[in-house]
Scaffold this active site. Structure first.
Site, PDB file in Angstrom:
ATOM      1  N   GLU A  80       9.863  44.987  37.448  1.00 27.77           N
ATOM      2  CA  GLU A  80       8.759  45.091  38.132  1.00 27.77           C
ATOM      3  C   GLU A  80       8.716  45.159  39.790  1.00 27.77           C
ATOM      4  OE1 GLU A  80       5.896  45.541  36.919  1.00 27.77           O
ATOM      5  OE2 GLU A  80       6.293  45.161  34.744  1.00 27.77           O
ATOM      6  N   ARG A  90      -7.647  39.639  30.229  1.00 20.97           N
ATOM      7  CA  ARG A  90      -8.688  40.411  28.869  1.00 20.97           C
ATOM      8  C   ARG A  90      -8.485  39.503  27.768  1.00 20.97           C
ATOM      9  NH1 ARG A  90      -6.289  42.398  24.301  1.00 20.97           N
ATOM     10  NH2 ARG A  90      -4.394  42.050  24.919  1.00 20.97           N
ATOM     11  N   CYS A 143       1.909  37.365  33.444  1.00 19.66           N
ATOM     12  CA  CYS A 143       2.974  37.749  33.927  1.00 19.66           C
ATOM     13  C   CYS A 143       2.804  38.129  35.477  1.00 19.66           C
ATOM     14  CB  CYS A 143       3.533  39.108  33.175  1.00 19.66           C
ATOM     15  SG  CYS A 143       4.065  38.544  31.550  1.00 19.66           S
ATOM     16  N   HIS A 167       9.767  42.745  32.621  1.00 14.38           N
ATOM     17  CA  HIS A 167       9.157  42.928  31.503  1.00 14.38           C
ATOM     18  C   HIS A 167       9.876  43.249  30.323  1.00 14.38           C
ATOM     19  CE1 HIS A 167       4.572  42.602  32.943  1.00 14.38           C
ATOM     20  NE2 HIS A 167       4.807  41.934  31.946  1.00 14.38           N
TER      21      HIS A 167
END
Length: 214
Positions: A80, A90, A143, A167
């Site tokens: 990342e 979510r 994350c 990730h």
């Protein structure tokens, strides 16, 4: 000897495993030369995860921190580049919390860049024979929350510390029914060792394209 802290997450949602923690434990069983590896498992709980990360950094005396999380559906290991200052969940976390459009740090900037040599880490994983790429979004769940929390801690309290986020895909046993992309835990562990080695030995990142068209 460079002291490195590797973190993974506990399982969440309907899963009984989390590939990040499975691979982190395997990676630590055979650390790269010149590296002292410490591990910590983080709860999938907003803010508690950052508190646990802070404690692990204090206890390990780490020079470098690489946090690792699951990105189900991605086919490769992704390093990342940027963390953003927003929680927009979510699904609820493991305590039932579901923050929506909330800042992670009320006094923090909109975003932080990783202080890992992102492109060198990607190249190292590919050199190890495994798929990897640069990612420009860590999502808006735990994350990114931990990634931003780490970088905010570095910026405000630990200027000598370096860190970032990686990730990883699902494990094969998680996708037996769906057939989504996956990598075995041992392969992910090999990739994480390559990331750590590159991060420890690279002082200036590679000047190669890692961008996307959309």
């Amino acid at each position: 000897m460079t002291r490195v802290l590797l973190t993974g997450f506990e399982p969440f949602e309907d899963s009984t495993v989390n590939p990040s923690w499975q691979a982190v434990r395997l990676a630590a069983s055979a650390p790269p030369d010149g590296v002292s590896l410490t591990t910590a498992v983080l709860p999938v709980v907003f803010h508690d995860a950052i508190d646990r990360l802070r404690t692990a950094i204090d206890e390990s005396g780490a020079d470098l921190v690489v946090c690792v999380g699951q990105a189900g559906g991605r086919p490769d290991l992704t390093v990342e580049r940027v963390a953003i200052n927003v929680d927009d969940a979510r699904i609820p976390d493991n305590s039932g919390r579901q923050p929506v459009d909330e800042p992670i740090a009320a006094d923090g900037p909109a975003a932080y860049f990783s202080t890992l040599p992102v492109k060198a880490c990607v190249a190292a994983v590919r050199d190890a024979g495994l798929p990897a790429s640069v990612s420009h979004t860590a999502g808006t769940y735990l994350c990114n929350h931990v990634f931003y929390g780490l970088m905010h801690l570095i910026a405000t309290e630990r200027p000598g510390l370096r860190g970032g986020f990686v990730h990883v895909p699902y494990l094969p046993e998680q996708v037996l029914a769906s057939g989504e992309p996956s990598l075995p835990a041992a392969a992910i562990a090999t990739a994480l060792r390559a990331v750590v080695s590159a991060a420890v030995t690279t002082s200036q990142d590679l000047k190669v394209s890692g961008g996307t068209l959309h």
